[in-house]
Design an enzyme around this catalytic site. Structure first.
Site, mmCIF file in Angstrom:
data_model
loop_
_atom_site.group_PDB
_atom_site.id
_atom_site.type_symbol
_atom_site.label_atom_id
_atom_site.label_comp_id
_atom_site.label_asym_id
_atom_site.label_seq_id
_atom_site.Cartn_x
_atom_site.Cartn_y
_atom_site.Cartn_z
ATOM 1 N N HIS A 255 4.732 -16.201 27.752
ATOM 2 C CA HIS A 255 5.849 -15.313 28.062
ATOM 3 C C HIS A 255 5.833 -14.128 27.119
ATOM 4 C CE1 HIS A 255 9.972 -13.945 28.844
ATOM 5 N NE2 HIS A 255 9.807 -14.538 30.007
ATOM 6 N N GLU A 317 8.520 -20.392 35.365
ATOM 7 C CA GLU A 317 7.846 -20.636 36.641
ATOM 8 C C GLU A 317 7.291 -22.049 36.746
ATOM 9 O OE1 GLU A 317 8.660 -18.434 38.431
ATOM 10 O OE2 GLU A 317 7.857 -16.434 38.055
HETATM 11 N N1 COA Z 1 -3.145 -18.481 30.171
HETATM 12 C C1 COA Z 1 -4.185 -18.151 29.390
HETATM 13 N N2 COA Z 1 -4.142 -17.191 28.455
HETATM 14 C C2 COA Z 1 -2.972 -16.557 28.304
HETATM 15 C C3 COA Z 1 -1.843 -16.851 29.075
HETATM 16 C C4 COA Z 1 -1.953 -17.864 30.041
HETATM 17 N N3 COA Z 1 -0.931 -18.197 30.816
HETATM 18 N N4 COA Z 1 -0.834 -16.023 28.703
HETATM 19 C C5 COA Z 1 -1.308 -15.242 27.739
HETATM 20 N N5 COA Z 1 -2.609 -15.552 27.490
HETATM 21 C C6 COA Z 1 -3.486 -14.959 26.505
HETATM 22 C C7 COA Z 1 -3.948 -13.579 26.962
HETATM 23 O O1 COA Z 1 -5.149 -13.679 27.703
HETATM 24 C C8 COA Z 1 -4.136 -12.865 25.656
HETATM 25 O O2 COA Z 1 -5.371 -13.232 25.117
HETATM 26 P P1 COA Z 1 -6.299 -12.165 24.303
HETATM 27 O O3 COA Z 1 -5.440 -11.719 23.160
HETATM 28 O O4 COA Z 1 -7.476 -12.993 23.925
HETATM 29 O O5 COA Z 1 -6.580 -11.082 25.277
HETATM 30 C C9 COA Z 1 -3.039 -13.450 24.767
HETATM 31 O O6 COA Z 1 -2.719 -14.722 25.322
HETATM 32 C C10 COA Z 1 -1.795 -12.617 24.709
HETATM 33 O O7 COA Z 1 -1.418 -12.341 26.054
HETATM 34 P P2 COA Z 1 -0.672 -11.027 26.542
HETATM 35 O O8 COA Z 1 -1.238 -10.630 27.873
HETATM 36 O O9 COA Z 1 -0.654 -10.011 25.461
HETATM 37 O O10 COA Z 1 0.770 -11.550 26.696
HETATM 38 P P3 COA Z 1 1.913 -10.856 27.496
HETATM 39 O O11 COA Z 1 3.128 -10.933 26.695
HETATM 40 O O12 COA Z 1 1.529 -9.517 27.975
HETATM 41 O O13 COA Z 1 1.958 -11.794 28.796
HETATM 42 C C11 COA Z 1 2.557 -13.144 30.538
HETATM 43 C C12 COA Z 1 2.988 -12.575 29.193
HETATM 44 C C13 COA Z 1 3.711 -13.956 31.126
HETATM 45 C C14 COA Z 1 2.212 -12.017 31.515
HETATM 46 C C15 COA Z 1 1.336 -14.060 30.338
HETATM 47 O O14 COA Z 1 1.626 -15.080 29.423
HETATM 48 C C16 COA Z 1 0.799 -14.627 31.640
HETATM 49 O O15 COA Z 1 0.002 -13.967 32.318
HETATM 50 N N6 COA Z 1 1.200 -15.872 32.034
HETATM 51 C C17 COA Z 1 0.732 -16.464 33.269
HETATM 52 C C18 COA Z 1 1.505 -15.924 34.446
HETATM 53 C C19 COA Z 1 2.912 -16.452 34.499
HETATM 54 O O16 COA Z 1 3.188 -17.622 34.311
HETATM 55 N N7 COA Z 1 3.847 -15.525 34.786
HETATM 56 C C20 COA Z 1 5.264 -15.845 34.866
HETATM 57 C C21 COA Z 1 5.956 -15.227 33.693
HETATM 58 S S1 COA Z 1 7.647 -15.725 33.589
#
Ligand code: COA
Length: 372
Positions: A255, A317
């Site tokens: 998140h 989710e």
């Molecule tokens: N699975 C695998 N790796 C994940 C991950 C997940 N669900 N969520 C984050 N990461 C990893 C990213 O790949 C990133 O790795 P890196 O630094 O090696 O590139 C790191 O963790 C940080 O992620 P980041 O994209 O900066 O986090 P964010 O704050 O932008 O993303 C979300 C938040 C929710 C978009 C992200 O956690 C995600 O894509 N989750 C899965 C989709 C989901 O469940 N969405 C519903 C959200 S309520």
């Protein structure tokens, strides 16, 4: 000096990437404490709002709109029910839009066509009618008319053609209340940006719907169930490792704000446990819940090994998928059902934004070419 001659050090910081941590509005509507894992909605704890009896969606709509508009909101239940009836009466010209194969595209198209110029509660009441009618039409069935004597959650289930069940309606109410608002998430921000331009309600809601459709925001619960299905008769870790090795994210994990488990996951687990207790004959709920906890644990172990400095825990989710499945909502409608609940927050934020009278217009750092 030309901008393309600036060194990385000279440029403004790029730390605002994705606007993480940037405060762009004051709000009374909800507060997300990502470190402690707490969520306040309209000044109350989300779990108390959602699990209290009777915790109807209408109550949270009323509280949010009162705060957003700054004036008392009266007869919300009645006005929402009337809005459902009015939306149903206007369905005929929306058949093509409602029949679009993607339920979120159908919701967006039907809302734009059917609710343009509508007032806030009119649009909110129309959304479940469009979601349910679209699902029925895509399945070759006739839409079911709303019943204005019902609360929104139970009427939504009726319109979908689901069996009557007060226990399931209560679980759906808990879901809708819990997702009604969540700080400045992507779809709420999108709705506020459009509201800040002075546009009317429907385009703001359309912006919210568009943002919610994405798998990084509201589009994850369907894939979460796919994951639970795929791991049902196998070792979750091996499957999860395969996903990560293929460069895919684990849906329902991680998140932007929470550094601990999403408090809404706890609410949904409790709602599911309550439903399982009320439907002892339905052993599938308990089994699914136990399996989901195993997958969550395995995912968390793998993710913390990969990202020791970045806690990635279950988000809303993960258990949304289980809760909506237990209620009987078809998987394809999970995101659209999320929209039915989150639209309450969008509307309140639209009103709150309008009252500021201030255009949201951030800046971008130019990193392109400059002509000589
Ligand atoms: N699975 C695998 N790796 C994940 C991950 C997940 N669900 N969520 C984050 N990461 C990893 C990213 O790949 C990133 O790795 P890196 O630094 O090696 O590139 C790191 O963790 C940080 O992620 P980041 O994209 O900066 O986090 P964010 O704050 O932008 O993303 C979300 C938040 C929710 C978009 C992200 O956690 C995600 O894509 N989750 C899965 C989709 C989901 O469940 N969405 C519903 C959200 S309520």
């Amino acid at each position: 000096m030309h901008i393309n001659e600036l060194t990385a050090e000279d440029r403004p910081p790029a730390g605002a990437s994705g606007l993480a941590g940037v405060v762009v509005a004051d709000t009374r509507l909800s507060h997300v404490d990502g470190e402690r894992g707490q969520l306040l909605i309209a000044g109350a704890r989300a779990e108390e709002l959602a699990l209290s009896d009777p915790g109807h969606f209408e109550t949270v709509v009323e509280r949010l709109l009162e705060l957003g508009t700054g004036r008392p909101e009266v007869r919300v239940r009645e006005r929402l029910a009337q809005a459902r009836v009015a939306a149903f009466a206007r369905l005929e010209p929306l058949r093509y839009a409602l029949s679009l194969s993607d339920p979120m595209d159908a919701l967006l198209a039907a809302s734009a066509q059917g609710s343009a110029g509508g007032e806030a509660l009119g649009v909110l009441g129309a959304l479940p009618v469009y979601v349910a009618a679209g699902a029925r039409l895509r399945a070759g069935q006739h839409p079911i008319a709303p019943d204005a004597t019902r609360f929104a959650a139970e009427d939504f289930m009726r319109m979908l053609g689901l069996a009557e069940s007060p226990a399931r309606a209560r679980a759906l109410d808990a879901y809708l209340v819990t997702v009604s608002d969540h700080g400045l998430n992507a779809s709420t921000f999108a709705a506020r940006v459009v509201a800040s331009t002075g546009s009317d309600v429907m385009p703001c809601i359309a912006a919210g719907l568009g943002a919610l459709k994405g798998p990084l925001h509201g589009g994850a619960p369907g894939p979460v169930l796919d994951m639970l299905d795929a791991t049902a008769s196998t070792e979750p870790s091996a499957w999860l490792e395969g996903e990560l090795a293929a460069g895919r994210r684990i849906m329902g994990m991680g998140h932007r704000i929470y550094r601990v488990r999403d408090p809404r996951a706890f609410v949904f687990e409790r709602a599911l446990a309550r439903l399982a207790g009320e439907e002892p004959e339905n052993s599938a709920i308990g089994g699914r819940l136990a399996h989901a906890r195993r997958v969550e644990h395995a995912a968390q172990v793998l993710l913390s090994a990969r990202h020791p400095d970045r806690p990635l825990c279950a988000n809303v989710e993960f258990y949304t998928a289980l809760l909506l499945e237990a209620v009987g909502i078809p998987r394809a409608l999970f995101t659209a059902t999320f929209a039915v609940g989150r639209a309450a927050g969008w509307l309140a934020h639209i009103e709150e934004q309008r009252r500021t009278g201030r255009l949201i217009r951030p800046a971008a750092r130019y990193v392109g070419q400059v002509p000589d």
